[in-house]
Design a protein around this motif. Structure first.
Motif, PDB file in Angstrom:
ATOM      1  N   PRO A 147     -19.190  26.577 -61.327  1.00 59.05           N
ATOM      2  CA  PRO A 147     -20.149  25.131 -61.255  1.00 59.05           C
ATOM      3  C   PRO A 147     -19.576  24.305 -60.566  1.00 59.05           C
ATOM      4  O   PRO A 147     -18.358  24.171 -60.322  1.00 59.05           O
ATOM      5  CB  PRO A 147     -20.183  25.217 -62.859  1.00 59.05           C
ATOM      6  N   VAL A 148     -20.299  23.308 -60.067  1.00 56.32           N
ATOM      7  CA  VAL A 148     -19.955  22.124 -59.343  1.00 56.32           C
ATOM      8  C   VAL A 148     -20.897  20.991 -60.028  1.00 56.32           C
ATOM      9  O   VAL A 148     -22.003  20.937 -59.861  1.00 56.32           O
ATOM     10  CB  VAL A 148     -20.242  22.309 -57.902  1.00 56.32           C
ATOM     11  N   ALA A 149     -20.001  20.127 -60.463  1.00 54.72           N
ATOM     12  CA  ALA A 149     -20.791  18.640 -61.158  1.00 54.72           C
ATOM     13  C   ALA A 149     -20.590  17.759 -60.233  1.00 54.72           C
ATOM     14  O   ALA A 149     -19.461  17.250 -59.996  1.00 54.72           O
ATOM     15  CB  ALA A 149     -20.593  18.658 -62.484  1.00 54.72           C
ATOM     16  N   MET A 150     -21.695  16.858 -59.811  1.00 47.84           N
ATOM     17  CA  MET A 150     -21.451  15.725 -58.806  1.00 47.84           C
ATOM     18  C   MET A 150     -22.026  14.506 -59.735  1.00 47.84           C
ATOM     19  O   MET A 150     -23.267  14.451 -60.187  1.00 47.84           O
ATOM     20  CB  MET A 150     -22.418  16.048 -57.549  1.00 47.84           C
ATOM     21  N   ASN A 151     -21.289  13.278 -59.645  1.00 44.70           N
ATOM     22  CA  ASN A 151     -21.701  12.444 -60.410  1.00 44.70           C
ATOM     23  C   ASN A 151     -21.940  10.760 -59.436  1.00 44.70           C
ATOM     24  O   ASN A 151     -20.704  10.577 -58.644  1.00 44.70           O
ATOM     25  CB  ASN A 151     -20.646  11.865 -61.462  1.00 44.70           C
ATOM     26  N   CYS A 152     -22.913  10.425 -59.501  1.00 46.74           N
ATOM     27  CA  CYS A 152     -23.043   9.127 -58.489  1.00 46.74           C
ATOM     28  C   CYS A 152     -23.165   7.680 -59.448  1.00 46.74           C
ATOM     29  O   CYS A 152     -24.172   7.941 -60.243  1.00 46.74           O
ATOM     30  CB  CYS A 152     -24.234   9.247 -57.632  1.00 46.74           C
TER      31      CYS A 152
END
Length: 918
Positions: free
Chosen positions: A512-517
Motif C-alpha cells: 500500500p501507498v498512502a499520500m497525505n496533503c
C-alpha cells in the motif's frame, strides 16, 4: 578532549586533513567555531576532508573543527588550534619625560626610546648603540625596562642625564627566535641634538566654503621636525574620497560634491613625541526641500481664510551653509517690502532650518494674488528656489475622503493595487500614507510615504501587506491646521500553502501507498476543494469540511501505479499543489571505505581491490536481484560494465564484497554501482579507487622521540607530573648521578629519549603517564568485531638507580572503561643498560597504549624509555637472555605475555634450572 596545535607562518598555505572512518561514509564539514563557519573559506574546502587556505593571515588563526556525521548516532567532532606566527617590522618612538617640555626638548636630560613590534609568539627585544649591545646595568646612564601594562609587547630604553655620547644610532632588534623560519627584524633611529617632534601649518582658510563641482586643494607644509616628518591626510568620514589625489602635503578634491563635505586633517609623524595635526572644514553650498504652508488667523476658531482677519504664509528651505541663506518675497511678480500690514520675518538659522514668514494683517480683497518666496545663497553659484503660494477667495483648507467602493479593497497576491484618498481644498497638500493597524513599515520599507495625488501604488502585493492604511494631510504645501485623515482597508487573497510540496515515495509492488496533503494557510480559508490526479487522470475530488488535510491511498501498488501523483487544493485565489513521485527505484548502495587492506598485488603490473558496500534501505522496495558495476580509468570516457547477481534477500547492514582484478598500476579508477529491481535501475553511487604502493602491508608504528612532536604522544592530564624529552648531549650539569641513561637506546649522546625526573619536588608514588595516539582496529564487518586482531607492543626501557619505582604498560580502548591492571609491569633497579620489552595485546576497538612511570622512594629513580613500536600480529619470541632478565623481575601474571610460546617458555625455565636459579 586533547586539542592539537598546528603552527604555521603567515602567508603560507594551510592544509588540515580530517581522517574519518564510519559507515555509511560520513559527510565532513570544517568550521571555525563549533556551530558554523565564521571565516569565509573557499567553498570547495568547507565540505572536504582537507581544508585548504592559501596565504593564511593572522586573523585566520584560531580553533578549527572537523565535524563528521552520517545520520547514525551523534556527529564526531575533533578540533585543532591553528597558531599563525608572524613578526612585523619594529617601530621606535621617542618621548621626553613629562613636565620637561621645551622648544627643543632633546636638549633636556631624559629621553625615552620605545620599541614595539606586532608578533606571534611574543617578541624579544634587544638594543644596540652603534655596534655596542646595551643591557640593563651595562651603562649607568641607560635603563631598559618593560611597562607593566604592556608586558612583552614593548621595550623602553631610558637615557638618563643625557650625555654627548648618547647622541648616536640606536638599533632595536625584534626576534621570535627563528620560529617557523621567521628571521629577526631591526630598525635604526638616529638621535641628535636636533631631534624634535613635528610641527605643521595649513595654507588654507577654515572653513572653506565652495560650490559643488569646484576643485579644492588643501596645502599642508612642515615647519619643523627631525627626522623629517611624513605627511598624510584623513577625513571625518574615515576614508578619503575615491577620486582624491594626495601629492606630498597637498590634497586635491576634483569636482567636489555635497557628500564629500566634512573635516579634513593633515597629520605629520616622525615617531618623535606626538603627531602634529591640523584640520579644516570644507562646506559645499547646497539648497533643497523648498516647502510652504498657510496658517489661518490663530485668534479665531476657524480654518478658513476670511477678509479682515490675519493670515500667515511660511516658506522653508534647507541650506548649506545656513548663514548664507537669504529670502525675498514677490507679489504677482513684483518685489514686496515689509510694512505694518505686510510683516516679513526670518527665523534664526542656528535654531531651525531657514524659514521666512509673511504676516498679512487685516486681509483685504486687494491682497488676493500670487505670493512668491525666493531663496538664495549669498555666495552665489547655486540656483535660486522659488515657491508660489496663491491667496484668493478659493483658498480653502483641505478635506480628505475615500472614494466609494475603494475600501475595503480585495486583491490577489502578486497583483498591483492602488489605494486612493480624494483630497480637496486649495492648495492641495502633500498626503502622508502609513500603516494604521500596527507599527510596521510600508511596502518600500519606510514608515511613511509621501503622495502628491493621494494615491498609494503597491506593485506585487503580498499577503503580509493585508491591513489598514492611513492617509493624512501634511502641513507642507497646504494649510497649517489639524491634519485630516482617512483609512483604507486592504485584503490580500492568496492560494493555499500546502505541504509537502514535493515528496518521493519508494515502494515495492503489491504494497500500500498512502499520500497525505495538508493545508497550512489560505485566504479565503473557506470553500476549499481538492483534486487528486495521476498524471492527467482525475482520481478523486471533493470539498474540505472541518479537516485541513486530504489523503489518497493506493491499496496494492501495481506497475501502472508508479508515476507522479498531484493533489491540488483550490480557493478563489488559485491552487496549492502537493506532488508525490511514487517509484520502485532502489536506494543507492553505500560504499564501505574502512575495508582493512583492500588493495593487493600478485603480479608486477596489475593490482586488485576488495570493493565492499552495504545497501541503503534494502527492504523499502522490491528485492534487489543484481548490481550493475561500471568501471573506467580516470581521464577516460568509456565505461566497462558487468552485472553482479544477488542471491537471496539483502538485509540491512549486510556487507557485500566484490573483488576487482586486473587493475593497471598505478592508474586510478572510477567505480559506479547501480542496484537493479523489478522496477529497473535504482540510484547509483560512485567512488574513486587509487593505487598506493604499500611500504609495509601490515601496521607498523615506530617512535624514537627524535622530533619535538614526539609522534603525537601526549601527556596525560590526570597524572601528577610529565615525562620529559631529553638528550645526554644537552643534559644539565646538575643532573642526579647514579641514575638515568648516558645516551639513547642506540648509545648516541645526541639521540633523544623520554624519561621521568624523580628529583624534588617529586614524591614517592607520584605518577607520570605518556599516552600514544589512537590506533584503529581493522574490523571484519562494518558493525562490529568478532575476532579481535593481535598487535605486538614493544619498547626499550632503562631502569637504573637504587630508588627505581615501577614502569607499567597499559591498554586503553575507546568507549570502554580502563583495564583493571597493567598489560606489562616491572619494578626496581635493572642495571645501567637499555633492555627491550614486548607484549601482545588484543584490542576490540580503537585503542591507545599508555606508558606509566611511578616515582620510587628517592631521587635516584629516573626511568627512561625509547624506540616504541607497534606491529600487527602476535609478538615473536624475545632473545633468550633478554627473556631471562625479564623473568626474574616481572610478576608471574605477566610471564606468558613476556615469553610467547609454551615450548619457548619451557626452554627458558630449563635454562633457569641449569643456572641454579630456581
Amino acid at each position: 578532549m586533547d586539542v592539537m596545535v598546528y603552527t604555521i607562518r603567515e602567508g603560507e598555505t594551510l592544509e588540515l586533513t580530517c581522517l574519518v572512518t564510519g559507515h555509511p561514509r560520513p559527510q565532513i564539514r570544517w568550521t571555525k567555531t563549533a556551530g558554523s563557519v565564521s571565516d569565509r573559506f573557499q567553498d570547495s574546502s568547507v565540505f572536504n576532508e582537507t581544508l585548504h587556505i592559501t596565504k593564511i593571515q593572522r586573523h585566520q588563526g584560531g580553533r578549527y573543527y572537523c565535524k563528521a556525521e552520517n545520520g547514525l548516532g551523534s556527529p564526531a567532532i575533533k578540533s585543532i588550534r591553528v597558531d599563525v606566527y608572524f613578526l612585523d617590522d619594529p617601530v621606535v618612538t621617542v618621548h621626553q619625560s613629562v613636565g620637561e617640555a621645551k622648544e627643543q626638548f632633546y636638549y633636556e636630560r631624559t629621553v625615552f626610546l620605545r620599541c614595539m613590534a606586532n608578533s606571534n609568539p611574543p617578541v624579544r627585544y634587544s638594543w644596540h648603540r652603534g655596534r655596542d649591545v646595551l643591557s640593563q646595568g651595562s651603562d649607568k646612564g641607560v635603563e631598559i625596562y618593560e611597562p607593566f601594562f604592556t608586558q612583552g609587547e614593548t621595550k623602553i630604553l631610558k637615557l638618563k642625564n643625557l650625555r654627548p655620547q648618547d647622541y648616536a644610532n640606536y638599533s632595536c632588534i625584534a626576534s621570535v627566535r627563528n620560529v617557523c623560519g621567521i628571521s629577526d627584524r631591526n630598525i635604526v633611529f638616529k638621535l641628535t641634538n636636533k631631534t624634535v617632534s613635528p610641527s605643521i601649518k595649513l595654507l588654507v582658510e577654515d572653513p572653506i566654503v565652495v560650490n559643488p563641482g569646484q576643485t579644492v586643494s588643501l596645502v599642508c607644509i612642515t615647519t619643523g621636525g627631525e627626522p623629517k616628518p611624513t605627511l598624510s591626510w584623513v577625513s571625518s568620514s574615515d576614508s578619503l574620497p575615491e577620486k582624491s589625489v594626495v601629492k606630498g602635503g597637498t590634497l586635491t578634491l576634483p569636482a567636489i560634491t555635497s557628500d564629500e563635505a566634512g573635516v579634513y586633517s593633515c597629520v605629520a609623524t616622525n615617531n618623535v613625541g606626538n603627531p602634529a595635526k591640523k584640520s579644516t572644514t570644507i562646506v559645499v553650498r547646497a539648497m533643497k526641500k523648498g516647502r510652504f504652508w498657510i496658517t489661518p488667523d490663530p485668534y479665531h476658531n476657524d480654518d478658513n481664510i476670511q477678509i479682515g482677519r490675519e493670515v500667515k504664509i511660511s516658506c522653508q528651505v534647507e541650506a548649506t551653509p545656513p548663514e548664507e541663506l537669504t529670502f525675498g518675497w514677490l507679489k504677482n511678480g513684483r518685489a514686496l517690502r515689509s510694512s505694518e500690514r505686510m510683516v516679513i520675518t526670518q527665523t534664526d538659522p542656528d535654531t531651525s532650518p531657514g524659514t521666512t514668514n509673511l504676516d498679512i494683517i487685516d486681509l483685504k480683497f486687494t491682497d488676493f494674488g500670487t505670493y512668491t518666496c525666493v531663496a538664495a545663497l549669498k555666495g552665489g553659484g547655486i540656483p535660486e528656489i522659488s515657491i508660489d503660494v496663491n491667496i484668493s477667495s478659493t483658498t480653502v483648507p483641505p478635506n480628505l475622503t475615500v472614494p466609494r467602493g475603494k475600501s475595503p479593497l480585495v486583491v490577489r497576491e502578486g497583483d498591483t493595487v492602488e489605494l486612493e484618498c480624494l483630497v480637496s481644498g486649495k492648495p492641495k497638500p502633500i498626503i502622508l500614507w502609513s500603516r494604521a493597524d500596527k507599527e510596521a513599515p510600508m511596502p518600500d520599507g519606510t514608515l511613511q510615504v509621501e503622495s502628491y495625488d493621494g494615491v498609494l501604488r503597491i506593485v506585487n502585493v503580498s499577503r503580509e501587506m493585508t491591513g489598514s492604511y492611513r492617509c493624512q494631510t501634511s502641513q507642507f504645501n497646504g494649510f497649517n491646521v489639524k491634519p485630516r485623515e482617512a483609512v483604507v482597508e486592504l485584503i490580500v487573497q492568496y492560494p493555499p500553502t500546502v505541504e509537502p510540496v514535493s515528496l518521493e515515495m519508494r515502494q515495492g509492488l503489491g504494497r500500500p501507498v498512502a499520500m497525505n496533503c495538508r493545508v497550512l494557510r489560505a485566504h479565503p480559508s473557506r470553500v476549499l476543494r481538492y483534486e487528486w490526479r495521476l498524471g492527467n487522470r482525475l482520481l478523486h475530488a471533493g470539498h474540505f469540511d472541518q479537516s485541513d488535510e486530504t489523503e489518497y491511498t493506493v491499496k496494492s501498488l501495481n506497475r501502472e501505479g508508479w508515476g507522479e501523483y498531484t493533489c491540488d487544493i483550490i480557493n478563489e485565489a488559485g491552487a496549492g499543489r502537493c506532488t508525490f513521485l511514487v517509484t520502485g527505484k532502489a536506494y543507492p548502495p553505500e560504499f564501505y571505505y574502512d575495508t582493512y587492506s583492500p588493495l593487493w598485488q600478485n603480479r608486477p603490473r596489475v593490482y586488485g581491490f576488495k570493493l565492499q558496500w552495504t545497501q541503503m534501505n534494502p527492504n523499502a522496495v522490491d528485492r534487489i536481484v543484481a548490481y550493475r558495476l561500471g568501471i573506467r580509468q580516470m581521464g577516460q570516457q568509456r565505461w566497462w560494465e558487468q552485472e553482479i547477481t544477488v542471491e537471496g534477500t539483502i538485509t540491512k547492514g549486510e556487507l557485500i564484497t566484490h573483488n576487482l582484478t586486473e587493475l593497471i598500476k598505478p592508474e586510478a579508477y572510477e567505480v559506479r554501482l547501480t542496484p537493479i529491481t523489478r522496477f529497473g535501475e535504482g540510484d547509483s553511487t560512485i567512488r574513486i579507487i587509487t593505487y598506493s604502493a604499500p611500504v609495509n602491508p601490515h601496521l607498523k608504528f615506530h617512535c624514537s622521540f627524535e622530533e619535538e612532536p614526539i609522534c603525537m604522544f601526549t601527556q596525560d592530564k590526570n597524572d601528577d607530573f610529565d615525562w620529559t624529552r631529553h638528550s645526554a648531549a644537552t643534559r644539565d650539569t646538575k643532573y642526579t648521578p647514579n641514575t638515568g641513561p648516558s645516551g639513547d637506546r642506540s648509545g648516541s649522546k645526541q639521540g633523544f629519549y623520554m624519561y621521568i625526573e624523580t628529583s624534588r619536588p617529586r614524591k614517592e608514588g607520584e605518577v607520570a603517564r605518556l599516552v600514544s595516539p589512537f590506533f584503529n582496529v581493522a574490523p571484519k564487518n562494518p558493525y562490529g568485531i568478532t575476532n579481535p586482531p593481535a598487535y605486538c607492543f614493544g619498547f626499550f626501557f632503562h631502569m637504573y638507580g637504587k630508588h627505581i619505582g615501577t614502569l607499567n604498560a597499559l591498554l586503553r580502548q575507546k568507549g570502554q572503561a580502563a583495564t583493571e591492571g597493567p598489560t606489562w609491569s616491572l619494578s626496581g633497579n635493572q642495571g645501567d643498560h637499555w633492555k627491550q620489552a614486548k607484549v601482545s595485546i588484543h584490542p576490540t576497538a580503537s585503542f591507545q597504549v599508555v606508558l606509566e612511570g611511578i616515582r620510587g622512594p628517592g631521587i635516584e629513580g629516573d626511568i627512561a624509555i625509547d624506540d616504541v613500536t607497534l606491529e600487527e600480529g602476535e609478538c615473536r619470541d624475545l632473545p633468550a637472555v633478554m627473556c631471562l632478565e625479564l623473568l626474574f623481575a616481572a610478576p608471574a601474571i605477566t610471564l606468558a605475555k613476556l615469553c610467547i610460546s609454551d615450548a619457548y617458555l619451557r626452554s627458558v625455565l630449563k635454562s633457569v634450572k641449569i643456572l641454579g636459579k630456581t
